[in-house]
Design an enzyme around this catalytic site. Structure first.
Site, PDB file in Angstrom:
ATOM      1  CB  SER A 160      -0.887   0.003   1.251  1.00 26.44           C
ATOM      2  OG  SER A 160      -1.501   1.256   1.455  1.00 26.44           O
TER       3      SER A 160
ATOM      4  CE1 TYR B  75      -4.081  -2.119   4.784  1.00 24.54           C
ATOM      5  CE2 TYR B  75      -3.303   0.141   4.598  1.00 24.54           C
ATOM      6  CZ  TYR B  75      -3.686  -1.050   3.999  1.00 24.54           C
ATOM      7  OH  TYR B  75      -3.671  -1.166   2.636  1.00 24.54           O
TER       8      TYR B  75
ATOM      9  CB  SER C 217       0.279  -4.992   8.786  1.00 23.31           C
ATOM     10  OG  SER C 217      -0.644  -4.309   7.949  1.00 23.31           O
ATOM     11  CE  LYS C 218      -1.647  -4.125   3.157  1.00 17.92           C
ATOM     12  NZ  LYS C 218      -1.705  -5.330   2.300  1.00 17.92           N
TER      13      LYS C 218
END
Length: 258
Positions: free
Chosen positions: A139, A152, A155-156
């Site tokens: 992302s 998020y 994690s990306k």
């Protein structure tokens, strides 16, 4: 053409990637946890090609990942492309995220990708696949921090680093490992979130941060994934291709005409 495994394939970007590979003559194994959506997408995409299979289950589950590996060994053994697209994007303040919510994001967005990629890589190595490729969907959030999505973004960012490490370890087996990082993408899920004036206004504000001042089409992301996994990108590994309209390059001031 080759054999391709795509996780998170039932809708949105994953479905678009599946369609791209089918249109170009590849055989695809679709994987998703939503049985209803997976069945509907499978039936729809079967009109493009009969070279399509599906498995339904939760990638956070070790037993389901083992089921995938056993299936691949038996019926999909010469897989040469793995695309890890499955992921979740919850939004919550860092002060409110529970440990269970944090683990849930990391278990799917990062942990499942590592263990599935490792086992598929073993199959690729055993089968002596040439021009093998693993693509992780990261992302723009792997590069640019955003409030409200600390789990998020983390994690990306971790997935981006995992991509780089695996690219180093797998290079001697001729397995390239790359990532593709979308920004805002025009998906059905995105449209469903725009259910009031406040959210629509926030969405327009987000678009204004991008130099190209629009969302990406699913087909644009799928095209980037297809290129990065193809032999045309045979000397590219360990990279994170951002398809974000320039969002990660910096901010555009609304008053500028340059």
């Amino acid at each position: 053409m080759g054999k391709v495994i795509i996780t998170g394939a039932a809708n949105g970007i994953g479905k678009g990637i599946t369609k791209k590979f089918l249109l170009n003559g590849h055989e695809v194994l679709m994987i998703d946890y939503d049985n209803k959506k997976l069945g509907a997408s499978f039936n729809e995409l079967s009109s493009i090609s009969s070279n399509i299979k599906k498995l339904c289950g939760d990638l956070k589950s070790r037993s389901f990942r083992n089921e995938i590996i056993e299936y691949v060994k038996k019926d999909f053994a010469e897989v040469n492309i793995l695309i890890n697209c499955a992921g979740v994007f919850p939004s919550k303040s860092a002060l409110e995220i529970s440990e269970e919510e944090w683990d849930d994001v990391f278990d799917l967005n990062l942990k499942s990708v590592f263990f599935l990629s490792r086992e598929i890589a073993r199959i690729m190595i055993y089968s002596k696949i040439e021009n093998a490729s693993i693509i992780n969907i990261t992302s723009a959030a792997s590069e640019v921090a955003r409030p409200g999505v600390s789990h998020y973004c983390s994690s990306k960012a971790g997935l981006k680093m995992l991509t780089q490490v695996l690219s180093l370890e797998f290079a001697r087996f001729n397995i390239r490992v790359n990532a593709v990082g979308p920004g805002l993408v025009e998906t059905e899920t995105l449209q469903k979130t725009l259910n009031n004036e406040t959210k629509i206004k926030e969405h327009r504000e987000k678009i204004s941060y991008s130099p190209l001042r629009r969302t990406a089409e699913i087909e644009e992301v799928a095209a980037g994934v297809y290129f990065m996994s193809s032999t045309e990108a045979s000397y590219i590994t360990g990279q994170n291709l951002l398809i974000d309209g320039g969002y990660s390059a910096g901010r555009v001031f609304k008053t500028t005409n340059i």
